[in-house]
Scaffold this motif. Structure first.
Motif, PDB file in Angstrom:
ATOM      1  N   VAL A   6       0.836  -1.198   0.000  1.00 19.50           N
ATOM      2  CA  VAL A   6       0.000   0.000   0.000  1.00 19.50           C
ATOM      3  C   VAL A   6       0.875   1.254   0.000  1.00 19.50           C
ATOM      4  O   VAL A   6       0.585   2.215  -0.711  1.00 19.50           O
ATOM      5  CB  VAL A   6      -0.999  -0.012   1.182  1.00 19.50           C
ATOM      6  CG1 VAL A   6      -1.784   1.283   1.250  1.00 19.50           C
ATOM      7  CG2 VAL A   6      -1.942  -1.212   1.058  1.00 19.50           C
ATOM      8  N   LYS A   7       1.951   1.245   0.774  1.00 24.34           N
ATOM      9  CA  LYS A   7       2.868   2.395   0.772  1.00 24.34           C
ATOM     10  C   LYS A   7       3.444   2.610  -0.625  1.00 24.34           C
ATOM     11  O   LYS A   7       3.521   3.744  -1.107  1.00 24.34           O
ATOM     12  CB  LYS A   7       4.003   2.189   1.783  1.00 24.34           C
ATOM     13  CG  LYS A   7       3.595   2.397   3.216  1.00 24.34           C
ATOM     14  CD  LYS A   7       4.793   2.170   4.133  1.00 24.34           C
ATOM     15  CE  LYS A   7       4.437   2.398   5.574  1.00 24.34           C
ATOM     16  NZ  LYS A   7       5.595   2.158   6.466  1.00 24.34           N
ATOM     17  N   GLU A   8       3.866   1.524  -1.268  1.00 29.08           N
ATOM     18  CA  GLU A   8       4.413   1.623  -2.624  1.00 29.08           C
ATOM     19  C   GLU A   8       3.351   2.165  -3.576  1.00 29.08           C
ATOM     20  O   GLU A   8       3.626   3.012  -4.428  1.00 29.08           O
ATOM     21  CB  GLU A   8       4.920   0.252  -3.095  1.00 29.08           C
ATOM     22  CG  GLU A   8       5.590   0.275  -4.443  1.00 29.08           C
ATOM     23  CD  GLU A   8       6.824   1.174  -4.489  1.00 29.08           C
ATOM     24  OE1 GLU A   8       7.037   1.807  -5.553  1.00 29.08           O
ATOM     25  OE2 GLU A   8       7.560   1.273  -3.494  1.00 29.08           O
ATOM     26  N   GLY A  14       2.618  10.273  -4.682  1.00 27.49           N
ATOM     27  CA  GLY A  14       3.226  11.221  -3.754  1.00 27.49           C
ATOM     28  C   GLY A  14       2.456  11.344  -2.453  1.00 27.49           C
ATOM     29  O   GLY A  14       2.453  12.403  -1.826  1.00 27.49           O
ATOM     30  N   MET A  15       1.778  10.265  -2.040  1.00 30.06           N
ATOM     31  CA  MET A  15       0.912  10.329  -0.861  1.00 30.06           C
ATOM     32  C   MET A  15       1.296   9.355   0.245  1.00 30.06           C
ATOM     33  O   MET A  15       0.599   9.255   1.245  1.00 30.06           O
ATOM     34  CB  MET A  15      -0.542  10.070  -1.279  1.00 30.06           C
ATOM     35  CG  MET A  15      -1.096  11.146  -2.174  1.00 30.06           C
ATOM     36  SD  MET A  15      -2.773  10.794  -2.742  1.00 30.06           S
ATOM     37  CE  MET A  15      -3.642  10.385  -1.256  1.00 30.06           C
ATOM     38  N   GLN A 133      -6.248   9.315   5.903  1.00 34.57           N
ATOM     39  CA  GLN A 133      -7.419  10.177   5.794  1.00 34.57           C
ATOM     40  C   GLN A 133      -7.547  10.623   4.342  1.00 34.57           C
ATOM     41  O   GLN A 133      -6.606  11.187   3.776  1.00 34.57           O
ATOM     42  CB  GLN A 133      -7.308  11.391   6.711  1.00 34.57           C
ATOM     43  CG  GLN A 133      -8.551  12.266   6.680  1.00 34.57           C
ATOM     44  CD  GLN A 133      -8.494  13.404   7.699  1.00 34.57           C
ATOM     45  OE1 GLN A 133      -7.459  13.706   8.271  1.00 34.57           O
ATOM     46  NE2 GLN A 133      -9.636  14.022   7.928  1.00 34.57           N
ATOM     47  N   LEU A 134      -8.707  10.361   3.750  1.00 32.02           N
ATOM     48  CA  LEU A 134      -8.963  10.719   2.360  1.00 32.02           C
ATOM     49  C   LEU A 134     -10.306  11.413   2.235  1.00 32.02           C
ATOM     50  O   LEU A 134     -11.248  11.081   2.959  1.00 32.02           O
ATOM     51  CB  LEU A 134      -8.997   9.462   1.468  1.00 32.02           C
ATOM     52  CG  LEU A 134      -7.719   8.639   1.358  1.00 32.02           C
ATOM     53  CD1 LEU A 134      -7.986   7.360   0.576  1.00 32.02           C
ATOM     54  CD2 LEU A 134      -6.603   9.445   0.719  1.00 32.02           C
ATOM     55  N   THR A 135     -10.394  12.347   1.300  1.00 34.97           N
ATOM     56  CA  THR A 135     -11.712  12.887   0.949  1.00 34.97           C
ATOM     57  C   THR A 135     -12.463  11.790   0.219  1.00 34.97           C
ATOM     58  O   THR A 135     -11.854  10.814  -0.256  1.00 34.97           O
ATOM     59  CB  THR A 135     -11.589  14.123   0.040  1.00 34.97           C
ATOM     60  OG1 THR A 135     -11.037  13.706  -1.214  1.00 34.97           O
ATOM     61  CG2 THR A 135     -10.748  15.228   0.678  1.00 34.97           C
ATOM     62  N   GLU A 141     -11.078   7.875  -6.268  1.00 30.73           N
ATOM     63  CA  GLU A 141      -9.973   7.835  -7.233  1.00 30.73           C
ATOM     64  C   GLU A 141      -8.951   6.759  -6.889  1.00 30.73           C
ATOM     65  O   GLU A 141      -8.594   5.932  -7.730  1.00 30.73           O
ATOM     66  CB  GLU A 141      -9.285   9.200  -7.279  1.00 30.73           C
ATOM     67  CG  GLU A 141      -8.089   9.240  -8.206  1.00 30.73           C
ATOM     68  CD  GLU A 141      -7.394  10.602  -8.231  1.00 30.73           C
ATOM     69  OE1 GLU A 141      -6.332  10.676  -8.857  1.00 30.73           O
ATOM     70  OE2 GLU A 141      -7.918  11.576  -7.628  1.00 30.73           O
ATOM     71  N   TYR A 142      -8.451   6.752  -5.669  1.00 30.62           N
ATOM     72  CA  TYR A 142      -7.337   5.874  -5.321  1.00 30.62           C
ATOM     73  C   TYR A 142      -7.751   4.434  -5.064  1.00 30.62           C
ATOM     74  O   TYR A 142      -6.921   3.530  -5.136  1.00 30.62           O
ATOM     75  CB  TYR A 142      -6.540   6.450  -4.156  1.00 30.62           C
ATOM     76  CG  TYR A 142      -5.932   7.776  -4.523  1.00 30.62           C
ATOM     77  CD1 TYR A 142      -5.055   7.885  -5.596  1.00 30.62           C
ATOM     78  CD2 TYR A 142      -6.274   8.935  -3.827  1.00 30.62           C
ATOM     79  CE1 TYR A 142      -4.517   9.107  -5.962  1.00 30.62           C
ATOM     80  CE2 TYR A 142      -5.739  10.162  -4.187  1.00 30.62           C
ATOM     81  CZ  TYR A 142      -4.867  10.244  -5.258  1.00 30.62           C
ATOM     82  OH  TYR A 142      -4.338  11.462  -5.630  1.00 30.62           O
TER      83      TYR A 142
END
Length: 168
Positions: A6-8, A14-15, A133-135, A141-142
């Motif tokens: 998930v980090k990758e 860039g998140m 935390q995401l909108t 999108e992600y």
């Protein structure tokens, strides 16, 4: 390790630095809300099911529960949750850290409308002690979701009580 996947995944955007890791477990809605100091409703829980011959993830608000008739109408089959072993094998994340990011090929991701009450939500990031935390638009999108569904019950309607950080 699933969190590394998930980090990758988020590094591409860039998140990765937005991922939070805790010294305590965030494996359940209640534990995640305590770790994040937020309302349990704002935890975006990922529920994994078998639908036909493929795995389906339904990401829903922390206070929502699957409504079996709605689920069957949407997916054409009874809601059958994956076992922990099946979830890890088919989704790519262990129970407690299941999330809609960097999932295995063939797994379908759907976002439940119960999430639309909030400006931001907190899904896990592949481990039992992580979140981001995401909108709602970022989540859409992600997660590369296959669409929005209405398969839950048990949460207040959108025009009901507003929660902190949760009005659009």
């Amino acid at each position: 390790m699933s969190i590394e996947r998930v980090k990758e995944y988020f590094r591409e955007y860039g998140m990765a630095e937005r991922i939070q890791e805790f010294d305590v477990s965030s494996a359940t809605v209640e534990l995640a809300a305590a770790a994040l100091n937020c309302e349990p409703e704002r935890i975006a829980k990922s529920l994994s099911f078998m639908a036909g011959d493929h795995a389906v993830l339904v990401v829903a608000a922390g206070d929502a529960r699957i409504d079996n008739p709605k689920y069957k109408a949407q997916f054409g089959t009874k809601a059958k949750m994956l076992s922990p072993d099946e979830a890890e094998r088919l989704i790519g994340h262990a129970v407690g850290g299941v999330c809609p990011f960097a999932v295995n090929e063939g797994a379908q991701v759907y976002l439940d409308v119960s999430l639309k009450r909030f400006d931001t939500v907190f899904p896990a990031c592949g481990s039992s002690n992580s979140a981001i935390q995401l909108t709602i638009s970022e989540l859409e999108e992600y997660s590369r979701c296959d669409g929005w569904v209405d398969v839950c019950k048990g949460y207040p309607p959108r025009e009901g009580k507003e929660l902190a950080g949760g009005n659009d």
